[in-house]
Design a protein around this motif. Structure first.
Motif, mmCIF file in Angstrom:
data_model
loop_
_atom_site.group_PDB
_atom_site.id
_atom_site.type_symbol
_atom_site.label_atom_id
_atom_site.label_comp_id
_atom_site.label_asym_id
_atom_site.label_seq_id
_atom_site.Cartn_x
_atom_site.Cartn_y
_atom_site.Cartn_z
ATOM 1 N N ARG A 1 51.547 32.837 -36.842
ATOM 2 C CA ARG A 1 50.481 32.549 -35.888
ATOM 3 C C ARG A 1 50.658 33.380 -34.620
ATOM 4 N N ASP A 2 49.560 33.592 -33.908
ATOM 5 C CA ASP A 2 49.644 34.310 -32.635
ATOM 6 C C ASP A 2 49.950 33.333 -31.508
ATOM 7 N N ASP A 3 49.948 33.809 -30.274
ATOM 8 C CA ASP A 3 50.299 32.977 -29.118
ATOM 9 C C ASP A 3 49.332 31.824 -28.903
ATOM 10 N N GLU A 4 48.111 31.958 -29.420
ATOM 11 C CA GLU A 4 47.115 30.906 -29.258
ATOM 12 C C GLU A 4 47.078 29.952 -30.448
ATOM 13 N N GLY A 5 48.029 30.139 -31.378
ATOM 14 C CA GLY A 5 48.124 29.233 -32.515
ATOM 15 C C GLY A 5 47.231 29.580 -33.685
ATOM 16 N N ARG A 6 46.523 30.711 -33.625
ATOM 17 C CA ARG A 6 45.656 31.107 -34.721
ATOM 18 C C ARG A 6 46.452 31.842 -35.803
ATOM 19 N N ILE A 7 46.089 31.595 -37.053
ATOM 20 C CA ILE A 7 46.776 32.231 -38.179
ATOM 21 C C ILE A 7 46.400 33.706 -38.236
ATOM 22 N N VAL A 8 47.407 34.573 -38.271
ATOM 23 C CA VAL A 8 47.154 36.015 -38.342
ATOM 24 C C VAL A 8 47.720 36.642 -39.611
ATOM 25 N N ARG A 9 48.768 36.036 -40.197
ATOM 26 C CA ARG A 9 49.383 36.583 -41.410
ATOM 27 C C ARG A 9 49.777 35.461 -42.360
ATOM 28 N N VAL A 10 49.594 35.728 -43.647
ATOM 29 C CA VAL A 10 50.052 34.817 -44.690
ATOM 30 C C VAL A 10 50.877 35.628 -45.683
ATOM 31 N N TRP A 11 52.068 35.150 -46.006
ATOM 32 C CA TRP A 11 52.966 35.834 -46.934
ATOM 33 C C TRP A 11 52.959 35.076 -48.260
ATOM 34 N N LEU A 12 52.656 35.790 -49.365
ATOM 35 C CA LEU A 12 52.539 35.117 -50.654
ATOM 36 C C LEU A 12 52.759 36.098 -51.802
ATOM 37 N N SER A 13 52.711 35.571 -53.008
ATOM 38 C CA SER A 13 52.754 36.387 -54.218
ATOM 39 C C SER A 13 51.599 35.961 -55.109
ATOM 40 N N ALA A 14 50.613 36.833 -55.273
ATOM 41 C CA ALA A 14 49.470 36.511 -56.120
ATOM 42 C C ALA A 14 49.886 36.425 -57.583
ATOM 43 N N ARG A 15 50.899 37.189 -57.966
ATOM 44 C CA ARG A 15 51.329 37.203 -59.375
ATOM 45 C C ARG A 15 51.954 35.885 -59.781
ATOM 46 N N THR A 16 52.814 35.334 -58.922
ATOM 47 C CA THR A 16 53.482 34.072 -59.254
ATOM 48 C C THR A 16 52.729 32.854 -58.727
ATOM 49 N N GLY A 17 51.855 33.070 -57.747
ATOM 50 C CA GLY A 17 51.121 31.956 -57.156
ATOM 51 C C GLY A 17 51.798 31.349 -55.943
ATOM 52 N N GLU A 18 53.017 31.793 -55.624
ATOM 53 C CA GLU A 18 53.733 31.262 -54.455
ATOM 54 C C GLU A 18 52.965 31.579 -53.162
ATOM 55 N N GLY A 19 52.708 30.581 -52.368
ATOM 56 C CA GLY A 19 52.074 30.775 -51.069
ATOM 57 C C GLY A 19 50.559 30.799 -51.090
ATOM 58 N N CYS A 20 49.945 30.729 -52.275
ATOM 59 C CA CYS A 20 48.479 30.772 -52.324
ATOM 60 C C CYS A 20 47.869 29.537 -51.662
ATOM 61 N N GLU A 21 48.585 28.398 -51.734
ATOM 62 C CA GLU A 21 48.067 27.202 -51.065
ATOM 63 C C GLU A 21 48.056 27.392 -49.553
ATOM 64 N N LEU A 22 48.969 28.218 -49.026
ATOM 65 C CA LEU A 22 48.981 28.507 -47.592
ATOM 66 C C LEU A 22 47.755 29.336 -47.204
ATOM 67 N N LEU A 23 47.352 30.235 -48.092
ATOM 68 C CA LEU A 23 46.164 31.042 -47.820
ATOM 69 C C LEU A 23 44.908 30.162 -47.800
ATOM 70 N N LEU A 24 44.823 29.237 -48.746
ATOM 71 C CA LEU A 24 43.689 28.313 -48.756
ATOM 72 C C LEU A 24 43.673 27.468 -47.484
ATOM 73 N N GLN A 25 44.872 27.086 -47.023
ATOM 74 C CA GLN A 25 44.979 26.330 -45.773
ATOM 75 C C GLN A 25 44.477 27.169 -44.593
ATOM 76 N N ALA A 26 44.836 28.461 -44.593
ATOM 77 C CA ALA A 26 44.407 29.351 -43.512
ATOM 78 C C ALA A 26 42.891 29.523 -43.511
#
Length: 428
Positions: free
Chosen positions: A331-356
């Motif tokens: 997140r940036d200084d104002e709390g907004r999401i700017v980056r999401v780290w994930l693996s599309a191949r394994t599915g790890e972190g995709c729920e974080l992208l949906l959250q963003a």
């Protein structure tokens, strides 16, 4: 359209390291482009120059080295990792006695192989014709023969002039057909706007994993492969986000450094999906050492198509190829999401992208409790069409009590169209 040496798939690659960083290309990317085109690389000839040679692009000595490699390895195509002028291409071909391609022509060839839809084929053909039209002067002797007879402009017209006229006519025909396709796409976009469906566009450097991520989020089977430009034609699918509802996810063509301008122009209708999106997901290959350069190349194309002012979330994909990197959100200084780290191949972190996505799009949503009088029941049809009804009931007086949730853009549009009438229905 003109007599040429037969093209083949046994290639000599030529890469020149230039002093000018803007004109500098990447050798590994050339190898990937050649592989994606189905070319078998026999050898790579490299050189270093302060600036291109006017005659051969490389020096005369290096040109002789290329010619010797062609003969020794029986290659039937030479591919330069740079844009050649028509005269440079002609001079090298005359020396090596085989087909010579520059970087632009190679990319156009890959696009021609990948296009599947009617629109995609038209766009690629348009780009190819515009590119070829600048190189007709390189044709062989038959282009200089005079032609006469009934049906031609005159007895003095050369084959070269005839070819140019035919190409101009074909270009105009394709542009007219693409205009019709663009109008159809525009109608679809307007329909989505009317139905209050936000659009999420996937952008990114080619081979960053956009289509794999698209398949993961939408449970689709769009073609995805470890090659450049695996997907050309835009694909739209509906996804459902909590607290937001249905949204449209759009997968578009991947970008690359020095993407030919003719291609950018030809694919403007396709890239319109990116320009009109509510949010861009910029997919990045986190395992690529050149990821910073790739990000810059993508942003440059976005600027070229006037899509650089849309809110963007960086999606760092392929973290399964990195050590000690877990799925997370930055997140940036104002709390907004700017980056999401994930693996599309394994599915790890995709729920974080949906959250963003939910967090971002929910900010643009409004929710109101309304009491609609019996005489104003036409609003039922409007709200059902927008699919924005959360809960409904009736009061003892017959008022329709309804909780609605929609984008602020749609609320303001409806309120303006009906002279602020909605404001009078708000309760609580």
């Amino acid at each position: 359209m003109f007599d040429r040496y037969k093209a083949g798939d046994q290639a000599i690659l030529v890469h020149v390291d230039l002093d000018d960083e803007v004109a500098r290309e990447d050798l590994e990317e050339l190898k990937l482009l050649a592989s994606s085109a189905g070319v078998n690389t026999l050898a790579v000839v490299t050189a270093a120059r302060s600036k291109p040679d006017p005659k051969f692009f490389v020096g005369s000595g290096k040109a002789e080295e290329i010619q010797q490699a062609v003969v020794a390895l029986e290659a039937n195509v030479v591919i330069f990792n740079h844009a050649l002028s028509p005269s440079q291409e002609k001079n090298v071909e005359a020396l090596v006695k085989c087909r010579v391609l520059d970087r632009t022509t190679l990319i156009l060839d890959i696009f021609a192989q990948r296009a599947r839809t009617h629109e995609g084929n038209l766009q690629v053909e348009l780009a190819q014709l515009k590119h070829i039209s600048t190189r007709l002067i390189r044709g062989w002797t038959h282009l200089e023969r005079q032609k006469g007879g009934i049906g031609l402009r005159g007895p003095g017209e050369t084959q070269l002039e005839t070819d140019r006229r035919l190409i101009r006519g074909r270009i105009k025909n394709i542009e007219r057909r693409l205009e019709k396709v663009a109008k159809q796409r525009d109608q679809g976009r307007r329909a989505r706007k009317r139905s209050a469906l936000p659009t999420i566009s996937l952008v990114g450097y080619t081979n960053a994993g956009k289509s794999t991520l698209f398949n993961r989020l939408t449970e689709s089977d769009v073609y995805a492969a470890d090659q450049l430009f695996a997907t050309l034609d835009p694909t739209l699918r509906k996804i459902t986000l909590e607290e937001v509802g249905d949204s449209i996810l759009a997968d578009t063509v991947g970008f690359i450094r020095h993407l030919p301008h003719d291609l950018v122009a030809a694919f403007k209708a396709t890239l319109q999906e990116t320009r009109d999106a509510d949010i861009q997901l910029h997919v990045i290959d986190a395992a690529d050492e050149r990821r910073a350069e790739n990000i810059g190349a993508v942003n440059k194309v976005l600027e070229e198509i006037e899509a650089d002012d849309i809110t963007q979330i960086l999606v760092y994909n392929k973290i399964d190829q990195l050590e000690d990197v877990r799925p997370h959100i930055d997140r940036d200084d104002e709390g907004r999401i700017v980056r999401v780290w994930l693996s599309a191949r394994t599915g790890e972190g995709c729920e974080l992208l949906l959250q963003a996505l939910t967090e971002h799009l929910a900010r643009s949503m409004v929710e109101y409790k309304l009491a609609i009088p019996p005489a104003q029941q036409q609003w039922r049809g409007v709200f059902f069409q927008l699919d924005c009804i959360v809960e409904e009931s009736y009061s003892e007086l017959g008022d329709w009590l309804v909780d609605v949730k929609m984008s602020s853009e749609d609320w303001n549009r409806l309120n303006k169209t009906h002279q602020g009438q909605l404001e009078n229905f708000i309760i609580d």
